[in-house]
Design a protein around this motif. Structure first.
Motif, short mmCIF file in Angstrom:
data_model
loop_
_atom_site.label_atom_id
_atom_site.label_comp_id
_atom_site.label_asym_id
_atom_site.label_seq_id
_atom_site.Cartn_x
_atom_site.Cartn_y
_atom_site.Cartn_z
N ILE B 479 25.03 51.36 23.34
CA ILE B 479 24.24 50.58 22.40
C ILE B 479 23.99 51.36 21.11
N VAL B 480 23.61 52.62 21.27
CA VAL B 480 23.33 53.44 20.10
C VAL B 480 24.59 53.57 19.25
N ALA B 481 25.72 53.81 19.94
CA ALA B 481 26.99 53.97 19.22
C ALA B 481 27.36 52.69 18.48
N VAL B 482 27.20 51.55 19.15
CA VAL B 482 27.54 50.27 18.53
C VAL B 482 26.68 50.01 17.31
N ASN B 483 25.39 50.33 17.44
CA ASN B 483 24.47 50.15 16.32
C ASN B 483 24.91 50.98 15.13
N LYS B 484 25.32 52.21 15.41
CA LYS B 484 25.73 53.10 14.34
C LYS B 484 27.06 52.63 13.73
N VAL B 485 27.99 52.23 14.60
CA VAL B 485 29.29 51.75 14.12
C VAL B 485 29.09 50.56 13.18
N GLY B 486 28.14 49.68 13.54
CA GLY B 486 27.89 48.50 12.73
C GLY B 486 27.47 48.84 11.31
N SER B 487 26.80 49.97 11.14
CA SER B 487 26.31 50.34 9.80
C SER B 487 27.36 51.10 9.00
N LEU B 488 28.55 51.27 9.54
CA LEU B 488 29.55 52.09 8.89
C LEU B 488 30.46 51.32 7.92
N PHE B 489 30.36 50.02 7.87
CA PHE B 489 31.38 49.24 7.16
C PHE B 489 30.93 48.67 5.81
N TYR B 490 29.62 48.58 5.62
CA TYR B 490 29.14 47.86 4.45
C TYR B 490 29.51 48.51 3.13
N GLY B 491 29.45 49.84 3.07
CA GLY B 491 29.66 50.54 1.80
C GLY B 491 31.01 50.23 1.18
N SER B 492 32.07 50.23 2.00
CA SER B 492 33.41 49.99 1.45
C SER B 492 33.56 48.52 1.03
N LEU B 493 32.95 47.61 1.79
CA LEU B 493 32.99 46.19 1.39
C LEU B 493 32.28 46.00 0.05
N ARG B 507 43.32 46.55 -10.02
CA ARG B 507 44.04 45.47 -9.35
C ARG B 507 44.20 45.78 -7.86
N GLY B 508 45.02 44.97 -7.20
CA GLY B 508 45.04 44.92 -5.74
C GLY B 508 45.26 46.24 -5.03
N THR B 509 46.33 46.95 -5.37
CA THR B 509 46.66 48.15 -4.62
C THR B 509 45.58 49.22 -4.80
N ALA B 510 45.08 49.36 -6.03
CA ALA B 510 44.03 50.34 -6.28
C ALA B 510 42.78 50.00 -5.47
N ALA B 511 42.44 48.71 -5.43
CA ALA B 511 41.27 48.29 -4.64
C ALA B 511 41.50 48.58 -3.16
N PHE B 512 42.70 48.30 -2.67
CA PHE B 512 43.03 48.51 -1.26
C PHE B 512 42.90 49.99 -0.89
N ILE B 513 43.47 50.85 -1.75
CA ILE B 513 43.39 52.31 -1.49
C ILE B 513 41.93 52.76 -1.56
N GLY B 514 41.19 52.21 -2.53
CA GLY B 514 39.77 52.55 -2.67
C GLY B 514 38.98 52.20 -1.43
N ILE B 515 39.21 51.00 -0.88
CA ILE B 515 38.48 50.58 0.33
C ILE B 515 38.79 51.53 1.48
N ALA B 516 40.08 51.87 1.65
CA ALA B 516 40.46 52.77 2.74
C ALA B 516 39.80 54.14 2.55
N ALA B 517 39.78 54.65 1.30
CA ALA B 517 39.16 55.95 1.04
C ALA B 517 37.64 55.89 1.27
N GLY B 518 37.02 54.79 0.86
CA GLY B 518 35.58 54.63 1.06
C GLY B 518 35.22 54.62 2.53
N GLU B 519 36.03 53.92 3.32
CA GLU B 519 35.77 53.87 4.76
C GLU B 519 35.91 55.26 5.39
#
Lengths: 47, 573
Positions: B479-493, B507-519
């Motif tokens: 449960i603790v892990a799931v709760n923490k995992v849930g909070s890990l995604f918002y920043g990149s979105l 544009r698209g590719t830069a945004a895609f690379i940025g999201i991956a780097a943010g995550e």
């Protein structure tokens, strides 16, 4: 047959009070400042 | 629970579902099923937004939080009005004018298909993980307090939610949320009034507030800065703003609520209502916790509020000394509290200072005894990091509130669970059908085909949530892990949407690379540092934006870099 039923367009309207949205946003931010100030006074009063 | 409690609970649940289904008539096209045909008034959306955000654990946990740590949790919400203003001004008009079903659909219009797909998958992972927890977390508390089997509780909640969400779509979800918020408000007011009435006759409301303040339970604003502390004014204003920008601007479970508005103004008003109402509401809930604390100054609380764990350690060797220490501390605290009230009434400053010192000393002793009992739970095979905060309020409700009110508060817990869960299931189904199924697996189907697909997707996510909740019950440590995992995604979105709205050259590719780097940055922060999770959104968003801008700058001028965006899909730029 159309792929999807079209999403209706929605109008933009002025706010029902304060005449412009800019004024409404400022009012919300002033409200936030007031509520933080009130909580600060509350905290100090009962510390 | 007595017969009257059951009557109140069952009547509340039936009326909520019946009203939601009644208001959802005519949801026979995809736009009506998923967007209510853009007909919703601001007040329905406003209450639906509030209900979706406030899960049952919010009410259970927040009151307990106030009992043990005071009211400083309210600062977590200081960023919410700022976020609502930004979203109302920038995001709402764009989402309405581009006529999207989901927030991620807009990302394809702005960037390309792969950015939309990545964002959709990130959302499904994040929200899918929390969907089970939304049902499971209150179920486990109800099971311990009332003795109901967890599986029965999760199944009942799940069955009700699935029924009205599958049949009625977002209209049923929204109008049920309205009813649910009414039940929640009523239940909370009744709980607070009852709590105050139960105080000793010699203790007025003013005295109760004074005693709560003397125990440090009314610390609504704390001004020190600490990276590792979740709740102070700075983390609330800055970290909270980013968190709520992410939640209300990029999370489909919230975006879908205000996309149903019959005008841009109605959608804005629904968000601004939350900007104004949310902080006072949280203050009110925390104040209930503070009053429960004062109630227990005069009535001895159990050493631990999780009675099953308490029963387990009562027979162990180390428990007796803890209980004796606890009992003495309670008697000392009660005497000091009464003496403090008398000194306060008499205006005797010297005596008040003396009694305050005794009162705080006894409180510290009581806290120490409870902490020792928690350690005994761990030593005797209980969960590591044991805490009973989530059991405090419901334990109080079932022991001391009158018949009927207990049923009403349990209805509040059910209502909050169902409103949060229905919003999640509804949005998960929408993203699954609109962003993935219709986009990649079955393009060109009829409206009726996608309507049926939406119903099946809703049913799938509902059953998934219940089964996931059941699975969580068997693997509790997760449960603790799931709760923490849930909070890990918002920043990149959030970073993706900041790029979309604020940086036209990206544009698209830069945004895609940025999201991956943010995550990757968020995961690294989570794994290698102790920085509070409230800052993950700030870090993730910043890394997404900086990386995308760097990639954009590094690309050759003229033809920048490959993009899979279709011709004609960049018009929103």
């Amino acid at each position: 047959m159309p792929e999807l039923h079209p999403i209706p367009s929605v109008p933009d309207e002025p706010p029902p009070f304060l005449r412009t949205w800019r004024r409404v946003y400022i009012a919300v931010l002033l409200y936030l400042a007031a509520i933080i100030a009130a909580f600060y006074v509350f905290t100090r009063a009962y510390r | 629970m007595r017969a009257l409690d059951w009557a109140v609970l069952v009547t509340s649940l039936i009326s909520i579902v019946a009203y939601g289904l009644y208001r959802s008539r005519g949801s026979n096209t995809v736009d009506r099923y998923l967007l209510a045909g853009k007909t919703m008034p601001w007040y329905a959306m406003a209450l639906s937004i509030m209900a979706t955000q406030a899960s049952a654990i919010t009410f259970i946990s927040t009151t307990g939080q106030s009992y043990v740590d005071g009211m400083r949790f309210v600062q977590f919400y200081f960023g919410l009005p700022i976020a609502m203003v930004v979203i109302s001004a920038v995001v709402v008009p764009v989402f309405h004018r581009t006529k999207v079903y989901t927030a991620y659909e807009y990302l394809e219009q702005r960037f390309d298909g792969k950015t939309r797909a990545l964002s959709s998958v990130i959302f499904l992972m994040q929200r899918g993980l929390s969907a089970g927890l939304t049902i499971y977390a209150p179920a486990i508390v109800l099971s311990v307090i009332l003795g109901w089997p967890e599986r029965v509780t999760t199944s009942i909640m799940g069955a009700i939610v699935i029924t009205y969400t599958v049949l009625g779509g977002i209209k049923a979800v929204t109008w049920s949320d309205v009813q649910q918020m009414c039940v929640i408000f009523l239940g909370l007011v009744v709980a607070l009034v009852t709590c105050i009435v139960l105080l000793p006759h010699s203790v007025s409301l003013g005295d109760a507030v004074f005693l709560a303040g003397e125990a440090g339970r009314l610390n609504a604003v704390t001004t020190h800065f600490d990276w590792y502390d979740n709740f102070n004014i700075w983390s609330g204003l800055l970290g909270g703003t980013f968190l709520f920008l992410s939640y209300f601007g990029c999370d489909q479970s919230q975006v879908q609520r205000y996309l149903t508005g019959r005008s841009i103004a109605q959608s804005r008003l629904s968000l601004l209502f939350n900007a104004a109402a949310k902080i006072p509401m949280q203050f009110f809930i925390l104040f209930i916790g503070a009053m429960v604390f004062v109630f227990y100054l005069f009535v001895q609380p159990p050493v631990l509020f999780q009675h099953m764990e308490l029963a387990r350690i009562e027979g162990t060797i180390g428990y007796q000394p803890i209980e004796q220490r606890y009992q003495h501390a309670f008697e000392d605290r009660r005497a000091a509290a009464l003496a403090l009230v008398e000194a306060h009434h008499a205006g005797d400053a010297a005596s008040a200072r003396r009694e305050t010192a005794d009162y705080r000393r006894a409180q510290n002793e009581l806290d120490a005894a409870r902490a020792e009992a928690a350690r005994l739970v761990e030593r005797s095979g209980g969960a590591k990091g044991f805490t009973d905060t989530n059991y405090i309020f419901l334990s109080f409700v079932t022991r001391y509130l009158p018949t009927g009110v207990v049923g009403l508060v349990i209805a509040v817990i059910f209502a909050a669970t169902m409103s949060a869960s229905s919003g999640e299931i509804n949005s998960l189904a929408t993203v699954t059908v609109v962003d993935l199924y219709k986009r990649y697996f079955r393009t060109g189907g009829s409206d009726h085909h996608y309507l049926v697909a939406s119903r099946w997707a809703t049913l799938f996510w509902g059953i998934y949530a219940v089964m996931f909740a059941d699975w969580l019950g068997r693997i509790e440590a997760l449960i603790v892990a799931v709760n923490k995992v849930g909070s890990l995604f918002y920043g990149s979105l959030l970073g993706a949407f900041v790029l979309a709205f604020g940086f036209r050259r990206v544009r698209g590719t830069a945004a895609f690379i940025g999201i991956a780097a943010g995550e990757a940055a968020i995961l690294a922060t989570s794994i290698f540092t102790d920085v509070s999770w409230l800052w993950y959104n700030v870090i993730g968003c910043a890394v997404v934006v900086i990386t995308a801008l760097a990639v954009t700058a590094a690309a050759p001028s003229g033809r920048s870099y490959p993009t899979s965006a279709k011709p004609g899909m960049q018009q929103a730029q």
